[in-house]
Design a protein around this motif. Structure first.
Motif, PDB file in Angstrom:
ATOM      1  N   GLU A   1      19.255  36.565  30.970  1.00 28.02           N
ATOM      2  CA  GLU A   1      18.080  37.402  31.229  1.00 28.02           C
ATOM      3  C   GLU A   1      18.477  38.883  31.153  1.00 28.02           C
ATOM      4  O   GLU A   1      19.650  39.241  31.280  1.00 28.02           O
ATOM      5  N   LYS A   2      17.477  39.735  30.953  1.00 28.92           N
ATOM      6  CA  LYS A   2      17.736  41.174  30.904  1.00 28.92           C
ATOM      7  C   LYS A   2      18.371  41.673  32.195  1.00 28.92           C
ATOM      8  O   LYS A   2      19.187  42.594  32.188  1.00 28.92           O
ATOM      9  N   ARG A   3      18.011  41.038  33.321  1.00 23.78           N
ATOM     10  CA  ARG A   3      18.553  41.464  34.611  1.00 23.78           C
ATOM     11  C   ARG A   3      20.070  41.272  34.684  1.00 23.78           C
ATOM     12  O   ARG A   3      20.755  41.961  35.437  1.00 23.78           O
ATOM     13  N   HIS A   4      20.584  40.355  33.888  1.00 24.16           N
ATOM     14  CA  HIS A   4      22.022  40.120  33.882  1.00 24.16           C
ATOM     15  C   HIS A   4      22.790  41.265  33.220  1.00 24.16           C
ATOM     16  O   HIS A   4      23.999  41.383  33.397  1.00 24.16           O
ATOM     17  N   LEU A   5      22.063  42.098  32.439  1.00 22.40           N
ATOM     18  CA  LEU A   5      22.703  43.226  31.758  1.00 22.40           C
ATOM     19  C   LEU A   5      22.917  44.419  32.686  1.00 22.40           C
ATOM     20  O   LEU A   5      23.718  45.307  32.383  1.00 22.40           O
ATOM     21  N   ILE A   6      22.173  44.450  33.789  1.00 24.14           N
ATOM     22  CA  ILE A   6      22.325  45.558  34.741  1.00 24.14           C
ATOM     23  C   ILE A   6      23.705  45.497  35.372  1.00 24.14           C
ATOM     24  O   ILE A   6      24.156  44.436  35.820  1.00 24.14           O
ATOM     25  N   ILE A   7      24.386  46.618  35.404  1.00 26.75           N
ATOM     26  CA  ILE A   7      25.771  46.646  35.884  1.00 26.75           C
ATOM     27  C   ILE A   7      25.855  46.194  37.337  1.00 26.75           C
ATOM     28  O   ILE A   7      25.182  46.724  38.214  1.00 26.75           O
ATOM     29  N   ASP A   8      26.690  45.195  37.547  1.00 25.15           N
ATOM     30  CA  ASP A   8      27.004  44.706  38.886  1.00 25.15           C
ATOM     31  C   ASP A   8      28.402  45.235  39.214  1.00 25.15           C
ATOM     32  O   ASP A   8      29.392  44.839  38.597  1.00 25.15           O
ATOM     33  N   LYS A   9      28.474  46.136  40.163  1.00 26.72           N
ATOM     34  CA  LYS A   9      29.719  46.846  40.457  1.00 26.72           C
ATOM     35  C   LYS A   9      30.888  45.891  40.713  1.00 26.72           C
ATOM     36  O   LYS A   9      31.976  46.046  40.143  1.00 26.72           O
ATOM     37  N   ASN A  10      30.670  44.898  41.558  1.00 26.35           N
ATOM     38  CA  ASN A  10      31.760  43.990  41.926  1.00 26.35           C
ATOM     39  C   ASN A  10      32.237  43.142  40.741  1.00 26.35           C
ATOM     40  O   ASN A  10      33.436  42.970  40.519  1.00 26.35           O
ATOM     41  N   LEU A  11      31.249  42.630  39.986  1.00 26.21           N
ATOM     42  CA  LEU A  11      31.617  41.815  38.831  1.00 26.21           C
ATOM     43  C   LEU A  11      32.320  42.646  37.758  1.00 26.21           C
ATOM     44  O   LEU A  11      33.297  42.207  37.150  1.00 26.21           O
ATOM     45  N   MET A  12      31.798  43.857  37.517  1.00 23.87           N
ATOM     46  CA  MET A  12      32.407  44.720  36.514  1.00 23.87           C
ATOM     47  C   MET A  12      33.832  45.090  36.906  1.00 23.87           C
ATOM     48  O   MET A  12      34.734  45.119  36.065  1.00 23.87           O
ATOM     49  N   LEU A  13      34.040  45.343  38.192  1.00 19.88           N
ATOM     50  CA  LEU A  13      35.385  45.659  38.668  1.00 19.88           C
ATOM     51  C   LEU A  13      36.330  44.478  38.477  1.00 19.88           C
ATOM     52  O   LEU A  13      37.494  44.650  38.103  1.00 19.88           O
ATOM     53  N   GLU A  14      35.824  43.269  38.736  1.00 26.52           N
ATOM     54  CA  GLU A  14      36.654  42.080  38.552  1.00 26.52           C
ATOM     55  C   GLU A  14      36.996  41.886  37.073  1.00 26.52           C
ATOM     56  O   GLU A  14      38.137  41.538  36.723  1.00 26.52           O
ATOM     57  N   LEU A  15      36.004  42.120  36.205  1.00 28.38           N
ATOM     58  CA  LEU A  15      36.259  42.038  34.769  1.00 28.38           C
ATOM     59  C   LEU A  15      37.326  43.040  34.350  1.00 28.38           C
ATOM     60  O   LEU A  15      38.215  42.732  33.552  1.00 28.38           O
ATOM     61  N   LEU A  16      37.236  44.242  34.892  1.00 24.59           N
ATOM     62  CA  LEU A  16      38.202  45.281  34.540  1.00 24.59           C
ATOM     63  C   LEU A  16      39.590  44.964  35.087  1.00 24.59           C
ATOM     64  O   LEU A  16      40.599  45.235  34.432  1.00 24.59           O
ATOM     65  N   LYS A  17      39.638  44.384  36.298  1.00 25.01           N
ATOM     66  CA  LYS A  17      40.936  44.016  36.875  1.00 25.01           C
ATOM     67  C   LYS A  17      41.664  43.009  35.985  1.00 25.01           C
ATOM     68  O   LYS A  17      42.886  43.065  35.820  1.00 25.01           O
ATOM     69  N   ILE A  18      40.891  42.074  35.445  1.00 23.81           N
ATOM     70  CA  ILE A  18      41.484  41.067  34.565  1.00 23.81           C
ATOM     71  C   ILE A  18      41.642  41.611  33.151  1.00 23.81           C
ATOM     72  O   ILE A  18      42.641  41.358  32.479  1.00 23.81           O
ATOM     73  N   GLY A  19      40.658  42.379  32.711  1.00 23.83           N
ATOM     74  CA  GLY A  19      40.630  42.834  31.328  1.00 23.83           C
ATOM     75  C   GLY A  19      41.586  43.959  30.993  1.00 23.83           C
ATOM     76  O   GLY A  19      42.147  43.998  29.896  1.00 23.83           O
ATOM     77  N   ILE A  20      41.783  44.891  31.931  1.00 22.92           N
ATOM     78  CA  ILE A  20      42.641  46.041  31.639  1.00 22.92           C
ATOM     79  C   ILE A  20      44.064  45.634  31.288  1.00 22.92           C
ATOM     80  O   ILE A  20      44.632  46.142  30.313  1.00 22.92           O
ATOM     81  N   PRO A  21      44.700  44.714  32.051  1.00 20.67           N
ATOM     82  CA  PRO A  21      46.043  44.293  31.632  1.00 20.67           C
ATOM     83  C   PRO A  21      46.062  43.695  30.224  1.00 20.67           C
ATOM     84  O   PRO A  21      47.009  43.930  29.461  1.00 20.67           O
ATOM     85  N   SER A  22      45.018  42.917  29.878  1.00 22.37           N
ATOM     86  CA  SER A  22      44.950  42.362  28.523  1.00 22.37           C
ATOM     87  C   SER A  22      44.821  43.474  27.498  1.00 22.37           C
ATOM     88  O   SER A  22      45.472  43.458  26.442  1.00 22.37           O
ATOM     89  N   SER A  23      43.970  44.453  27.800  1.00 22.04           N
ATOM     90  CA  SER A  23      43.799  45.588  26.887  1.00 22.04           C
ATOM     91  C   SER A  23      45.087  46.370  26.738  1.00 22.04           C
ATOM     92  O   SER A  23      45.472  46.763  25.636  1.00 22.04           O
ATOM     93  N   VAL A  24      45.758  46.599  27.865  1.00 18.77           N
ATOM     94  CA  VAL A  24      47.022  47.341  27.831  1.00 18.77           C
ATOM     95  C   VAL A  24      48.057  46.571  27.013  1.00 18.77           C
ATOM     96  O   VAL A  24      48.749  47.139  26.165  1.00 18.77           O
ATOM     97  N   GLY A  25      48.144  45.259  27.270  1.00 17.26           N
ATOM     98  CA  GLY A  25      49.107  44.446  26.535  1.00 17.26           C
ATOM     99  C   GLY A  25      48.854  44.474  25.041  1.00 17.26           C
ATOM    100  O   GLY A  25      49.777  44.668  24.240  1.00 17.26           O
ATOM    101  N   GLN A  26      47.589  44.312  24.649  1.00 15.38           N
ATOM    102  CA  GLN A  26      47.265  44.305  23.230  1.00 15.38           C
ATOM    103  C   GLN A  26      47.372  45.695  22.612  1.00 15.38           C
ATOM    104  O   GLN A  26      47.816  45.845  21.470  1.00 15.38           O
ATOM    105  N   SER A  27      46.933  46.711  23.367  1.00 18.16           N
ATOM    106  CA  SER A  27      47.013  48.074  22.835  1.00 18.16           C
ATOM    107  C   SER A  27      48.462  48.528  22.719  1.00 18.16           C
ATOM    108  O   SER A  27      48.834  49.202  21.743  1.00 18.16           O
ATOM    109  N   MET A  28      49.299  48.153  23.685  1.00 18.44           N
ATOM    110  CA  MET A  28      50.717  48.484  23.582  1.00 18.44           C
ATOM    111  C   MET A  28      51.346  47.774  22.393  1.00 18.44           C
ATOM    112  O   MET A  28      52.248  48.298  21.739  1.00 18.44           O
TER     113      MET A  28
END
Length: 455
Positions: A226-253
């Motif tokens: 639903e469109k409501r799922h696109l609205i930024i959820d602070k906690n979920l976005m932070l969790e995504l970033l916690k998991i995603g940033i190391p992957s991004s760093v690993g791949q970007s490095m």
């Protein structure tokens, strides 16, 4: 199959069938993505050696752009698979919405920044004259077309997390067919040269990237966002970033490391860089099974951890390891015996042919190591333990490979083969490190709080 049937298969089905069912479409999709690059390589090679070397020179920078956003897609697959395994579809949809929002916004910002910094970056890396012009034209267009790539990433991350690897393959197939048709038109008919290769890829990905994301919002979708799922959820976005940033760093490095590696390779001459480019494109085809199995394993591990079934997750890892090693060993045999003929399909330059043949044989002999590496990375990503997968990716290139290249280049007479041997040794050592991490059991704890609810 719908998501419920996919979940039942992953949590209860025969493990070999599970891995094959999920990995075969991923293999096909990875093959399709390789065809993108091979198509560009084939048509651009008709323009000249300098043009194809320019694409290889900037490819690590394109990979760098992709890796910065792909980390959140990997995080999305991890969380979506774990929530799906726990039968918490509402949370899986919320995560999916966050992945889409992040991918669109971040890729636009990244594309603008990349377009601006491309000229000075290429000059710093030593590109000059016509080589600089070709590299700049191609890279700036690819940065601007970044959002088309990221939409495909988001869609694949969501469907893969649900155990549906077929639909991303279908979308990817349609996209590559379009690219094959558009490449000669833009490069030769319209006379755009190397810029035409970039534009063809952007348009092909854009059309089907937009369509694929749109299907997630259709009323008859088995997983309607639903469109409501696109609205930024602070906690979920932070969790995504916690998991995603190391992957991004690993791949970007990794991508930055390959930029540095390219600097060493170009010091041996354009022929060596071109041989490396062609050899990697061909070798990438053989790697498809391992990459597919690693990606499928991310979903299988994630869903089984979400369902609190650690023993089955371990069984998935063991089965994947055997299958990946077997597929790569069998697939590499023809390349070893017909390396010169295969390289000859992409070049008539005798020096490129000589170096490319030697490189392809060496790297193919060691290719089972990449299967082991992909399995360990897939396991850690499925568990959401991306700090460890980041460590493996970073160590492989920065801690082991590049220092070995410097050592061999300056203190041996290996010449351009110093790069090839450094690659093999680094792959072997990082597999040992991956095994140590796996046996420690740090990956066995899931990232979500949802409890498994039987249907």
């Amino acid at each position: 199959m719908g998501i419920k049937q996919n979940r039942a298969l992953i949590l209860e089905g025969n493990m070999k069938r599970v891995i094959l069912t999920l990995s075969l479409p991923v293999m096909a999709n990875n093959f399709i993505q390789t065809i993108y690059n091979l198509t560009d390589t084939y048509f651009v090679s008709k323009l000249g050696t300098t043009e194809i070397a320019a694409i290889q020179f900037v490819w690590p920078m394109i990979f760098f752009m992709m890796s910065l956003g792909a980390g959140v897609s990997i995080a999305g697959t991890s969380l979506i698979s774990q929530y799906s395994g726990a039968a918490d579809d509402e949370m899986a949809k919320k995560v999916s919405g966050q992945v889409i929002t992040f991918s669109v916004v971040f890729s636009i910002i990244l594309g603008i920044i990349g377009f601006i910094i491309t000229p000075p970056l290429l000059k710093i890396m030593g590109a000059t004259d016509v080589f600089y012009i070709y590299a700049s034209d191609f890279l700036r267009l690819m940065f601007i077309g970044g959002p088309t790539m990221f939409m495909m990433f988001a869609y694949s991350a969501i469907r893969n997390g649900l155990g549906d690897t077929y639909r991303p393959m279908k979308i990817g197939g349609l996209s590559v067919i379009s690219n094959i048709i558009l490449d000669p038109i833009f490069i030769f008919t319209l006379g755009l040269g190397i810029k035409g290769a970039a534009l063809a890829t952007i348009i092909a990905r854009g059309i089907f990237g937009i369509y694929s994301v749109w299907t997630l919002f259709e009323k008859n979708s088995d997983f309607k966002i639903e469109k409501r799922h696109l609205i930024i959820d602070k906690n979920l976005m932070l969790e995504l970033l916690k998991i995603g940033i190391p992957s991004s760093v690993g791949q970007s490095m990794t991508s930055v490391g390959f930029m540095v590696l390219n600097i060493f390779i170009i010091s041996f001459g354009e022929a060596t860089l071109t041989a490396f480019a062609i050899g990697n494109q061909i070798n990438g085809l053989v790697l498809m099974p391992a990459m597919g199995i690693g990606s499928a394993l991310t979903t299988v591990v994630g869903q089984n951890l979400g369902a609190d079934n650690i023993d089955r997750a371990k069984k998935a890892v063991k089965t994947s390891m055997i299958m990946a090693t077997l597929f790569l060993s069998i697939g590499g045999i023809p390349l070893i015996y017909f390396a010169e003929e295969v390289i000859g399909l992409f070049t008539t330059d005798l020096e490129v042919l000589r170096q490319g043949t030697h490189y392809l044989i060496l790297i193919t002999l060691s290719i089972p190591l990449m299967g082991v590496f992909q399995v360990f990375v897939g396991t850690l990503q499925g568990a959401g333990k991306t700090l460890y997968s980041m460590g493996l990716m970073t160590a492989r290139l920065w801690v082991i490979r590049l220092p070995l290249v410097i050592l061999f280049k300056n203190y041996t007479n290996l010449g351009e083969t110093s790069v090839w041997y450094s690659m093999i040794i680094s792959n072997f050592i990082v597999c040992i490190l991956g095994y140590i991490i796996y046996k420690s059991g740090v990956w066995e704890k899931k990232r979500i709080e949802s409890k498994f609810v039987p249907a």
